[in-house]
Design a protein around this motif. Sequence first.
Motif, mmCIF file in Angstrom:
data_model
loop_
_atom_site.group_PDB
_atom_site.id
_atom_site.type_symbol
_atom_site.label_atom_id
_atom_site.label_comp_id
_atom_site.label_asym_id
_atom_site.label_seq_id
_atom_site.Cartn_x
_atom_site.Cartn_y
_atom_site.Cartn_z
ATOM 1 N N PRO A 125 -1.753 4.678 -4.507
ATOM 2 C CA PRO A 125 -2.615 5.704 -3.907
ATOM 3 C C PRO A 125 -4.023 5.201 -3.604
ATOM 4 O O PRO A 125 -4.644 5.653 -2.644
ATOM 5 N N LEU A 126 -4.532 4.270 -4.381
ATOM 6 C CA LEU A 126 -5.879 3.748 -4.118
ATOM 7 C C LEU A 126 -5.885 2.874 -2.864
ATOM 8 O O LEU A 126 -6.847 2.915 -2.087
ATOM 9 N N THR A 149 -3.887 3.358 -0.399
ATOM 10 C CA THR A 149 -3.767 4.345 0.672
ATOM 11 C C THR A 149 -5.130 4.957 0.977
ATOM 12 O O THR A 149 -5.494 5.161 2.133
ATOM 13 N N LYS A 150 -5.897 5.235 -0.078
ATOM 14 C CA LYS A 150 -7.239 5.792 0.108
ATOM 15 C C LYS A 150 -8.134 4.791 0.834
ATOM 16 O O LYS A 150 -8.946 5.174 1.690
ATOM 17 N N GLU A 165 0.809 -1.215 0.000
ATOM 18 C CA GLU A 165 0.000 0.000 0.000
ATOM 19 C C GLU A 165 0.842 1.265 0.000
ATOM 20 O O GLU A 165 0.331 2.346 -0.205
ATOM 21 N N LEU A 219 -7.268 4.929 4.412
ATOM 22 C CA LEU A 219 -7.855 6.140 4.992
ATOM 23 C C LEU A 219 -9.341 5.924 5.279
ATOM 24 O O LEU A 219 -9.853 6.360 6.312
ATOM 25 N N ALA A 220 -10.014 5.228 4.386
ATOM 26 C CA ALA A 220 -11.429 4.924 4.616
ATOM 27 C C ALA A 220 -11.602 4.085 5.874
ATOM 28 O O ALA A 220 -12.529 4.301 6.661
ATOM 29 N N GLU A 265 -15.139 5.482 -4.162
ATOM 30 C CA GLU A 265 -14.159 6.038 -5.100
ATOM 31 C C GLU A 265 -13.108 4.996 -5.453
ATOM 32 O O GLU A 265 -12.722 4.853 -6.623
ATOM 33 N N VAL A 266 -12.646 4.251 -4.463
ATOM 34 C CA VAL A 266 -11.641 3.215 -4.705
ATOM 35 C C VAL A 266 -12.205 2.148 -5.636
ATOM 36 O O VAL A 266 -11.548 1.738 -6.597
ATOM 37 N N LEU A 301 -15.237 7.237 0.376
ATOM 38 C CA LEU A 301 -13.890 6.905 -0.091
ATOM 39 C C LEU A 301 -13.832 5.504 -0.692
ATOM 40 O O LEU A 301 -13.188 5.294 -1.732
#
Length: 107
Positions: A60-61, A63-64, A56, A67-68, A86-87, A83
């Motif tokens: 970036p996905l 990582t997103k 990860e 974050l979620a 979006e991923v 989030l």
Amino acid sequence: MPAPIESPEPATAPATLHANLHNPNEGMLEFDMGALSIDPDSRSFDAQDSIAPDDEDEDPLATKLSLAREFHAIGDTDGARALVKEVIAEADGAVKARAERFLAELS
């Protein structure tokens, strides 16, 4: 005639009070200020390593998605859901599969 009122004994003997005036740090916790450092490169624990697996770090996905998960952990389920969606829309493979499983957990 009423009995004379006696004053209560002081909680701390005068000799103790006098000794504390000469040594105000007596009874205080000791704290080693030399062990502190403001140099971020000197830390022995990397918090990011404990949060995200190695794969990860560059995606970036992923990582997103992490974050979620953090949003969900602090109680922001709506933010986490947004989030994750979006991923799912942008990712493929293992990251997309993990995001879909997480979205199912949120629902």
